[in-house]
Design a protein around this motif. Structure first.
Motif, PDB file in Angstrom:
ATOM      1  N   LEU A 112      -0.288 -57.987   3.101  1.00  0.00           N
ATOM      2  CA  LEU A 112      -0.330 -58.438   1.591  1.00  0.00           C
ATOM      3  C   LEU A 112      -0.290 -57.549   1.106  1.00  0.00           C
ATOM      4  CD1 LEU A 112      -2.512 -61.386   2.143  1.00  0.00           C
ATOM      5  CD2 LEU A 112      -0.094 -61.787   2.288  1.00  0.00           C
ATOM      6  N   ALA A 113      -1.046 -57.248   0.603  1.00  0.00           N
ATOM      7  CA  ALA A 113      -1.084 -55.564   0.016  1.00  0.00           C
ATOM      8  C   ALA A 113      -0.046 -54.844   0.203  1.00  0.00           C
ATOM      9  CB  ALA A 113      -2.695 -55.029  -0.688  1.00  0.00           C
ATOM     10  N   LEU A 114       0.146 -54.423   1.227  1.00  0.00           N
ATOM     11  CA  LEU A 114       1.526 -53.600   1.184  1.00  0.00           C
ATOM     12  C   LEU A 114       3.079 -54.183   1.151  1.00  0.00           C
ATOM     13  CD1 LEU A 114       2.454 -50.151   2.684  1.00  0.00           C
ATOM     14  CD2 LEU A 114       2.166 -51.370   4.573  1.00  0.00           C
ATOM     15  N   ARG A 115       3.459 -54.895   1.277  1.00  0.00           N
ATOM     16  CA  ARG A 115       4.141 -56.384   1.049  1.00  0.00           C
ATOM     17  C   ARG A 115       4.242 -56.775  -0.509  1.00  0.00           C
ATOM     18  NH1 ARG A 115       6.668 -57.601   5.071  1.00  0.00           N
ATOM     19  NH2 ARG A 115       5.243 -58.622   6.668  1.00  0.00           N
ATOM     20  N   ARG A 116       2.720 -56.701  -1.710  1.00  0.00           N
ATOM     21  CA  ARG A 116       3.398 -57.034  -2.618  1.00  0.00           C
ATOM     22  C   ARG A 116       3.530 -55.199  -3.645  1.00  0.00           C
ATOM     23  NH1 ARG A 116       4.793 -59.695  -7.085  1.00  0.00           N
ATOM     24  NH2 ARG A 116       2.955 -59.010  -8.637  1.00  0.00           N
ATOM     25  N   TYR A 117       2.653 -54.760  -2.702  1.00  0.00           N
ATOM     26  CA  TYR A 117       3.270 -53.037  -3.771  1.00  0.00           C
ATOM     27  C   TYR A 117       4.416 -52.997  -3.801  1.00  0.00           C
ATOM     28  CZ  TYR A 117       3.534 -48.206  -3.713  1.00  0.00           C
ATOM     29  OH  TYR A 117       4.274 -46.717  -5.085  1.00  0.00           O
ATOM     30  N   GLN A 118       5.524 -53.135  -1.826  1.00  0.00           N
ATOM     31  CA  GLN A 118       6.609 -52.777  -1.760  1.00  0.00           C
ATOM     32  C   GLN A 118       8.051 -53.389  -2.685  1.00  0.00           C
ATOM     33  OE1 GLN A 118       7.607 -52.296   1.937  1.00  0.00           O
ATOM     34  NE2 GLN A 118       6.279 -50.612   2.054  1.00  0.00           N
ATOM     35  N   GLU A 119       6.971 -54.972  -2.507  1.00  0.00           N
ATOM     36  CA  GLU A 119       8.061 -55.613  -4.157  1.00  0.00           C
ATOM     37  C   GLU A 119       8.462 -56.053  -5.408  1.00  0.00           C
ATOM     38  OE1 GLU A 119       6.823 -60.148  -6.246  1.00  0.00           O
ATOM     39  OE2 GLU A 119       6.633 -59.445  -3.616  1.00  0.00           O
ATOM     40  N   LEU A 120       6.721 -54.925  -5.811  1.00  0.00           N
ATOM     41  CA  LEU A 120       7.066 -54.172  -7.046  1.00  0.00           C
ATOM     42  C   LEU A 120       7.331 -53.340  -7.321  1.00  0.00           C
ATOM     43  CD1 LEU A 120       3.272 -55.291  -8.235  1.00  0.00           C
ATOM     44  CD2 LEU A 120       4.883 -56.272  -8.517  1.00  0.00           C
ATOM     45  N   GLY A 121       7.580 -52.759  -6.281  1.00  0.00           N
ATOM     46  CA  GLY A 121       7.864 -51.022  -6.104  1.00  0.00           C
ATOM     47  C   GLY A 121       9.844 -50.974  -6.250  1.00  0.00           C
ATOM     48  N   ILE A 122      10.213 -51.902  -5.258  1.00  0.00           N
ATOM     49  CA  ILE A 122      11.560 -51.947  -5.112  1.00  0.00           C
ATOM     50  C   ILE A 122      12.529 -52.770  -5.882  1.00  0.00           C
ATOM     51  CG2 ILE A 122      11.844 -54.467  -3.957  1.00  0.00           C
ATOM     52  CD1 ILE A 122      13.439 -51.095  -2.295  1.00  0.00           C
ATOM     53  N   GLU A 123      11.455 -53.796  -7.308  1.00  0.00           N
ATOM     54  CA  GLU A 123      11.708 -54.239  -8.147  1.00  0.00           C
ATOM     55  C   GLU A 123      12.359 -52.908  -8.790  1.00  0.00           C
ATOM     56  OE1 GLU A 123       9.413 -57.427  -9.364  1.00  0.00           O
ATOM     57  OE2 GLU A 123      10.005 -58.759  -7.768  1.00  0.00           O
ATOM     58  N   ALA A 124      11.644 -52.127  -9.324  1.00  0.00           N
ATOM     59  CA  ALA A 124      10.846 -51.388 -10.439  1.00  0.00           C
ATOM     60  C   ALA A 124      12.271 -50.169  -9.937  1.00  0.00           C
ATOM     61  CB  ALA A 124      10.108 -50.232 -10.209  1.00  0.00           C
TER      62      ALA A 124
END
Length: 193
Positions: free
Chosen positions: A58-70
């Motif tokens: 879940l943490a990795l998915r969240r990090y990637q969600e924030l990263g791809i948005e940025a």
């Protein structure tokens, strides 16, 4: 009869866990530190999320969600295609050398450290690269259409070559944390476009 309602925000807990995993990696993150940083007891943490592995997912998915948005905001922002590609690389350099303590990119280091032994991480990493590739492919197509970028290769091939250079730059940000060195690498990459 239903159980007691949760008294915490899942997203806040996942982001706190993300910070622990980002700093320490999966293996280096203890249940004790996860509990301390999330503010939850071990029983609550495991009852809510099942396991350390599930919390990491879940943490990795969240990090990637924030990263791809940025990254998509930068790549879909103003400027020429080359200016947007430069802005993305500069964002990476600034992040790698910034106040985050040289943690680098959690997504990249998860892939390097765990994808070969953890199919979940491999799957998440593939999705992340594919999403970035799609945004980059669009930038390269526009840049080629407007004559800003060389058109010898397809936008997809160009996007994939750029991803290779971009991730290489991010790895170098950890092993050679020298801004002038990294910006020379960045300018060399951009000059070949």
């Amino acid at each position: 009869m239903s159980g007691r309602p949760r008294e915490f925000d899942d997203t806040a807990v996942i982001e706190a866990a993300m910070d622990v995993f980002w700093s320490n990696g999966y293996e280096g993150s203890s249940a004790q530190e996860l509990c301390e940083r999330t503010g939850l007891g071990r029983g609550s943490l495991y009852h809510a999320f099942g396991s350390k592995h599930k919390l990491y997912e879940l943490a990795l998915r969240r990090y990637q969600e924030l990263g791809i948005e940025a990254q998509a905001r930068i790549l879909n922002g103003p400027g020429s295609a080359k200016e947007r590609l430069r802005a993305l690389m500069q964002w990476g350099v600034d992040g790698d050398l910034g106040p985050s303590g040289g943690r680098g990119c959690m997504a990249l280091f998860a892939a390097l450290d765990r994808a070969g032994k953890d199919p979940m991480v491999a799957d998440i990493s593939r999705v992340y690269v594919t999403r970035l590739e799609q945004v980059l492919c669009h930038v390269f197509a526009l840049g080629q259409r407007h004559g800003e970028l060389a058109a010898e290769r397809s936008p997809l091939a160009s996007a994939r070559a750029f991803i290779s250079s971009y991730y290489g730059l991010r790895v170098l940000g950890q092993s050679m944390p020298d801004r002038a060195f990294l910006e020379d690498v960045m300018e060399g990459t951009l000059a070949r476009l």
